[in-house]
Enzyme design. Sequence first.
Site: not given
Length: 158
Positions: A112, A130
Amino acid sequence: MVWYYMIAVVVVIIDQITKWIVVQTMEIGEQIPIIEPFLYLTSHRNTGAAWGILEGRMMFFYIITTIVIIGIVYYMQTYAKNSKLLGVSLALLLGGAIGNFIDRLFRKEVVDFVDTYIGSYNYPIFNVADAALVVGVALVFIATLMDERKVRKEAKYK
């Protein structure tokens, strides 16, 4: 129909390239300001789902993601023919699911890096996959509402 799969492939490619760049050029925890005080590039790893839930449960994620991918492909083949919006939304979901699945499969964690602050709230760090998943879910919701509205309108005039 092929265009929907192409969208999914583009999402996966962009997702994996951006994650590779972060892994190759940043230390875990390193933060680069993009638009202060709102947006930062922060190298982070997640062994769970959103907000770190179910951390370390890789076999669970493998099984669930496989089922989800099969379901998305089924819906694309069955329902996306009649709705471009649904097709695009399912393509985003497919690309996002595959992008994070690749990370879990080969890295045993998800990379991330998009770190946003809304006032003093630090939204959980996320990635391209995401973002595609969130936009895809929102578009499925909109497509469903539009379809329901169309069905009610047609029923009204029968």
